[in-house]
Design a protein around this motif. Structure first.
Motif, short mmCIF file in Angstrom:
data_model
loop_
_atom_site.label_atom_id
_atom_site.label_comp_id
_atom_site.label_asym_id
_atom_site.label_seq_id
_atom_site.Cartn_x
_atom_site.Cartn_y
_atom_site.Cartn_z
N GLY A 101 64.40 -8.36 13.81
CA GLY A 101 64.34 -8.09 15.25
C GLY A 101 63.12 -8.70 15.90
O GLY A 101 63.20 -9.26 17.00
N CYS A 102 61.97 -8.60 15.23
CA CYS A 102 60.74 -9.17 15.79
C CYS A 102 60.82 -10.69 15.84
O CYS A 102 60.37 -11.32 16.80
N ARG A 103 61.40 -11.27 14.81
CA ARG A 103 61.54 -12.73 14.82
C ARG A 103 62.50 -13.18 15.91
O ARG A 103 62.28 -14.22 16.54
N PRO A 168 50.50 -2.26 19.62
CA PRO A 168 49.84 -3.51 19.24
C PRO A 168 50.80 -4.55 18.68
O PRO A 168 50.56 -5.76 18.83
N VAL A 169 51.89 -4.10 18.05
CA VAL A 169 52.86 -5.07 17.54
C VAL A 169 53.51 -5.82 18.69
O VAL A 169 53.61 -7.06 18.67
N TRP A 170 53.95 -5.09 19.71
CA TRP A 170 54.57 -5.74 20.87
C TRP A 170 53.58 -6.66 21.57
O TRP A 170 53.92 -7.78 21.97
N ASP A 196 55.35 -12.54 10.49
CA ASP A 196 55.04 -11.90 9.21
C ASP A 196 53.57 -11.47 9.17
O ASP A 196 53.25 -10.39 8.64
N ASP A 197 52.67 -12.31 9.69
CA ASP A 197 51.25 -11.95 9.74
C ASP A 197 51.05 -10.65 10.51
O ASP A 197 50.29 -9.76 10.10
N ARG A 207 55.32 -9.35 2.98
CA ARG A 207 56.00 -10.57 3.41
C ARG A 207 57.33 -10.72 2.70
O ARG A 207 57.51 -10.26 1.57
N ALA A 208 58.24 -11.39 3.41
CA ALA A 208 59.56 -11.61 2.83
C ALA A 208 59.43 -12.53 1.62
O ALA A 208 58.67 -13.50 1.64
#
Length: 210
Positions: A101-103, A168-170, A196-197, A207-208
């Protein structure tokens, strides 16, 4: 008095007014994607691009703000669909769905910067009213917080208030999206690696594996 020119659009058949409304929204969205200027949006130019006269716009929208609200709602819907599709097709558990979702969020900004500018550039969407803000602009944040909560339940990320962790992620995801547009010549790493960072550093998501 000079008559306003249009592109000779065929009149919609009875019951097809909804199609013209959608075409006006797309015309306005395209114009905003090019200019990034909500305050300078010209209804005359929107009408010209849609192939109708300026008065026809007011048959569907009371004013420019009403048109802007529909444009923003349509683009937030596109963002939500992109995130939802990525999450639904992600392989793995809730941590990988969060990553997907983030990607997808960052990918839309990189792939279609005009749409992202419509969403978060120019005049803030909060100017269009509290109800609009609650129903539209907070949707990506709610989706992110829900994804974090699911990943926590699966033991993939650190514990804590999901909404607080989402802030902070957003902010970091938005930073990637906007800085890549503002500084295109900077030697940016791969956008997915930057995501990923962020997830590893802020949430502890490993990490994937490749």
């Amino acid at each position: 008095m000079a008559q306003e020119r249009t592109t000779g659009r065929r009149r919609n058949a009875k019951g097809e007014g909804g199609r013209l409304r959608a075409e006006l929204v797309e015309a306005a969205a395209g114009l905003l994607a090019e200019t990034g200027d909500e305050l300078g949006l010209s209804l005359r130019e929107v009408a010209r691009r849609a192939g109708v006269s300026s008065p026809a716009v007011y048959l569907h929208f009371a004013d420019k703000d009403a048109l802007l609200a529909d444009v923003l709602a349509s683009r937030f819907a596109l963002l939500g669909q992109a995130i939802g599709a990525a999450v639904a097709t992600a392989a793995g558990g809730p941590g990988e769905r969060l990553r997907a979702g983030c990607r997808a969020y960052v990918d839309l900004a990189v792939r279609d910067p005009g749409t992202y500018r419509v969403l978060f550039g120019g005049r803030s969407a909060v100017d269009l009213g509290r109800d609009f803000r609650e129903s539209q602009t907070s949707a990506p944040f709610r989706s992110l917080a829900d994804g974090i909560a699911a990943a926590q339940a699966g033991g993939a990320v650190r514990r804590g208030d999901p909404a607080r962790l989402a802030v902070p992620v957003w902010a970091a995801l938005h930073g990637i999206a906007t800085l890549r547009q503002a500084r295109p010549r900077f030697p940016w790493p791969d956008a997915g690696e930057l995501v990923d960072d962020i997830l590893e550093g802020l949430l502890g998501l490993p990490r994937a594996t490749r």
